[in-house]
Scaffold this active site. Structure first.
Site, PDB file in Angstrom:
ATOM      1  N   HIS A 364       0.832  -1.200   0.000  1.00  0.00           N
ATOM      2  CA  HIS A 364       0.000   0.000   0.000  1.00  0.00           C
ATOM      3  C   HIS A 364       0.871   1.255   0.000  1.00  0.00           C
ATOM      4  CE1 HIS A 364      -3.088  -2.689   2.294  1.00  0.00           C
ATOM      5  NE2 HIS A 364      -2.948  -3.027   1.042  1.00  0.00           N
ATOM      6  N   GLU A 606      -4.499  -8.748 -18.128  1.00  0.00           N
ATOM      7  CA  GLU A 606      -3.388  -8.966 -17.196  1.00  0.00           C
ATOM      8  C   GLU A 606      -2.995 -10.435 -17.101  1.00  0.00           C
ATOM      9  OE1 GLU A 606      -3.975  -6.105 -13.586  1.00  0.00           O
ATOM     10  OE2 GLU A 606      -5.959  -6.526 -14.437  1.00  0.00           O
ATOM     11  N   CYS A 677      -0.482  -0.130 -19.888  1.00  0.00           N
ATOM     12  CA  CYS A 677      -0.384   0.583 -18.612  1.00  0.00           C
ATOM     13  C   CYS A 677       0.550  -0.192 -17.692  1.00  0.00           C
ATOM     14  CB  CYS A 677      -1.778   0.688 -17.983  1.00  0.00           C
ATOM     15  SG  CYS A 677      -1.765   1.325 -16.310  1.00  0.00           S
TER      16      CYS A 677
END
Length: 749
Positions: A364, A606, A677
């Site tokens: 995070h 992905e 991306c």
């Protein structure tokens, strides 16, 4: 025997304290200490070995061995019994040292006359400083009480070393926290920064490790523990959020705070002559030492809880709270063992850089650091014990290197690098408003990644044409309970307002794997990256997905809306997610809410499986965005959190580029817009190759747009494509060498 040893222990500690108070120099003080330890323990030999560098121990003082061996005898970590104690952090107690595993004879010391050996680590809060040894001619095993007494003394020696009591000539006796230190970690966020250390958890200093009055120290400990228990109980009472994970941690705190064994061990340490603070720190050091040996994740968490609780108790005893009175420097580099996204966001953009002792590239904290464009290095071992508030520090996020208290040569070279980066950014600003048009006439779309409102000003300053990825999970990660729909709607509306009509692609909630919500019960999956995450969570918990889709629709308020679903592995998942969106739109219309002017719906590719989806998927999907970070780790079966393998595989490997080429061809057949991306989109050479293969849009961090655009405007993509496929035909594993050589020839012209 126990009572006698307790008395001897207190007597020895008092003599140690007197030595600490004397005016003798560092070496003389250390010599006195080895003499009084040998005398008190009734042993012929006492020796102190300290680290001169990370891998080498040096004999720094001895009573009983040959004096000429001092500062001459050295051994590698793990070498001999002393090296074994240093490497493992475990006590070695044997009546027959020459027969013990790992024994190494050091002829210059004259230790062949001594059979018995007792070695204990000198360590402080998990940091290994050296080894304390006593030896005797008699073949006997030292008693449990004798071993305990030596461990107590070793702990005090660690505190004395930390306080600079043994400063002398040579590396092993040099002053701590003054030398230049180079730390190698892992890149969490690229960039370079110079500043001064700001410790997230300031170091607690135990100035008086020895006490003459055990009774008063016991009273101090009892009162402090009671204050700690009251504080934990109060935190439990205030935790009314229904956050089960937080409650579990607090319950663990309560369990340890009320642990009779924990209290008994600290009381015993005090009875041996330690102060209350030193007794707490001794237990904390042992918890950290055990933590380094334990593989089980649950046990490590519990030991971490005990470590944190000990730190709280130390702050109560010393009065050294997190607010130490120190002022944050104007150029702070944050140093921490680890840090949550909420705490990091509170610091915000005032930070120049971040260095974590733990953490991971997908944590995070790393996500927030990338969103804030702050250089981040993780896995920087020893940084929290080496750094002091205010230390000069330089962080190279590109190389994963930290220079603490750098010398003039390093400072000069590093500042040259920062100046070059600044000059490059200045050059890039001149092309900010120009398109990424190549020499062959193709124009590549340049978009930025975002996840916070604070990112949006970069839309204009970077020259990005839009937001190719807005990570919606950050708003879920930084709080202790599920955000309300109205809060999300207001946030998304502000994002669209700030974009001023530029396209924003909202990625629906991408949680799981390395992004676990603090209020969602973890599943303890053996391989979370391949587990219950992203769209799989959304489809299994449709209420959460529906709430977020409603927030996005209401935020659009009649404007165009673009969203994409993450981690789609098969066509069926896309159709199921699309069906949820259709139901949500119909419900919003029935409720009278204004619908978006248009809705563009895409998916993230992905997993390799989606490249082989039916043609109907490519026909139906509004657009595709290749999530390069995940796709690469699944394609090469190389966990991107694992340093042993993640750098082993190159994005410009011909096999991986062939997969990208297949996706490009399938999208062209269905006239499906395609973007890439990920970190590689922001690396100029990788971006060049992706564009040459046929990717029309790249999405990256704002700071990367200038360098990528600058290179693209100088090259012919048709020529680059030929170089790439020629390398493939020659059977080369990676096209990188060929592309780099071609670029050099271009610059030469």
């Amino acid at each position: 025997m126990a009572e006698r040893m307790e008395t001897e222990s207190r007597k020895l500690l008092r003599r140690l304290r007197d030595t600490m108070a004397s005016d003798v120099a560092g070496q003389a003080r250390l010599d006195q200490i080895t003499h009084l330890i040998a005398d008190s323990m009734g042993s012929e030999v006492c020796s102190v070995y300290l680290f001169r560098d990370e891998e080498t121990l040096e004999l720094c003082a001895t009573e009983g061995l040959k004096p000429e061996a001092v500062h001459q005898t050295r051994m590698r970590l793990g070498e001999g019994l002393v090296g074994r104690v240093a490497r493992t952090g475990q006590v070695v107690n044997t009546p027959d040292a020459p027969a013990a595993k790992g024994f190494r004879y050091m002829p210059e010391t004259g230790e062949e006359r001594y059979s018995s050996f007792l070695g204990v680590p000198i360590q402080r809060l998990g940091e290994k400083l050296g080894v304390l040894v006593v030896q005797s001619r008699d073949a006997r095993e030292f008693s449990e009480d004798e071993q305990y007494a030596l461990e107590v003394v070793a702990m005090v020696l660690a505190e004395m070393t930390e306080l600079g009591a043994f400063i002398g000539e040579g590396a092993a006796l040099s002053a701590r926290h003054q030398q230049a230190v180079l730390l190698r970690g892992t890149t969490g966020q690229e960039g370079a920064a110079e500043g001064h250390v700001w410790l997230h958890e300031p170091r607690v200093v135990v100035a008086n490790p020895i006490s003459d009055d055990p009774q008063s120290e016991l009273v101090r400990l009892t009162e402090a523990v009671e204050q700690l228990r009251v504080g934990v109980d109060r935190m439990l009472e205030m935790s009314l959020t229904g956050d089960k994970d937080q409650l579990q941690v607090l319950e663990a705190y309560r369990m340890f705070a009320n642990s009779k064994g924990w209290m008994r061990r600290m009381e015993e340490d005090i009875s041996r002559g330690l102060s209350a603070e030193a007794a707490v720190e001794k237990e904390q050091s042992q918890a950290r030492a055990r933590m380094q040996q334990v593989q089980d994740a649950y046990l490590r968490e519990r030991l971490s809880d005990l470590d944190d609780l000990s730190n709280r108790l130390l702050r109560i005893l010393t009065g050294q709270g997190s607010e130490t009175g120190a002022e944050m420097p104007p150029d702070p580099i944050l140093i921490a063992r680890n840090i949550g996204p909420g705490d990091l966001l509170e610091y915000g953009r005032k930070l120049r850089g971040i260095v974590l002792e733990e953490g991971s590239v997908g944590s995070h904290a790393a996500i927030v650091a990338r969103a804030l464009a702050i250089p981040l290095v993780v896995h920087a071992s020893r940084i929290t014990t080496e750094a002091l508030n205010g230390d000069h520090i330089m962080v190279d996020g590109d190389q994963g290197v930290v220079h603490l208290r750098p010398d003039d040569t390093v400072v000069s070279a590093f500042r040259d690098k920062i100046a070059m980066l600044a000059q490059a950014q200045e050059r890039f600003s001149s092309i900010r408003g120009l398109p990424a048009e190549t020499k062959c006439g193709r124009t590549i779309g340049m978009h930025m990644n975002a996840g916070l409102m604070a990112d949006l000003p970069s839309l204009e300053s970077s020259g990005a044409e839009g937001v190719g990825l807005f990570r919606t999970e950050l708003q879920f990660l930084v709080r202790n309970q599920m955000p309300k729909r109205s809060e999300l709607s207001a946030l998304y509306a502000r994002v669209l307002d700030s974009a001023k009509g530029k396209r924003v692609v909202f990625r629906t909630l991408d949680i799981g794997s390395d992004k676990v919500l603090p209020y969602m019960k973890p599943n303890d999956e053996p391989n979370p990256a391949l587990g219950w995450r992203a769209i799989r969570v959304g489809l299994d918990k449709p209420g959460i997905m529906r709430m977020q889709l409603q927030a996005l629709i209401r935020a659009a308020a009649g404007r165009p809306l673009t969203l994409m679903f993450p981690f789609i592995a098969q066509f069926e998942e896309y159709t199921a997610a699309r069906a949820e969106l259709d139901k949500t739109i119909a419900r919003e219309e029935r409720l009278g809410h204004v619908l978006p002017e248009s809705i563009e719906i895409g998916a993230m590719l992905e997993t390799p499986s989606l490249a082989f989806a039916p043609k109907k998927f490519f026909d139906d999907v509004g657009f595709l965005s290749i999530g390069g970070n995940d796709l690469k780790q699944f394609f090469f079966a190389a966990d991107r959190e694992n340093e042993r393998v993640r750098r082993r595989y190159d994005t410009l490997n011909v096999s991986f580029l062939s997969l990208i080429d297949k996706v490009v061809q399938r999208c062209r057949e269905s006239n499906t817009p395609l973007s890439f991306c990920g970190e590689d989109a922001g690396r100029p050479i990788e971006a060049l190759c992706l564009a040459a293969i046929g990717v029309e849009t790249l999405s990256m961090r704002p700071a990367s747009i200038g360098p990528v655009k600058s290179l693209l405007r100088r090259v012919n993509l048709e020529e680059a494509r030929e170089i790439i496929w020629d390398a493939r035909e020659r059977g080369e594993q990676s096209v990188r060498p060929a592309i780099v050589e071609w670029l050099r020839s271009q610059n030469g012209n």
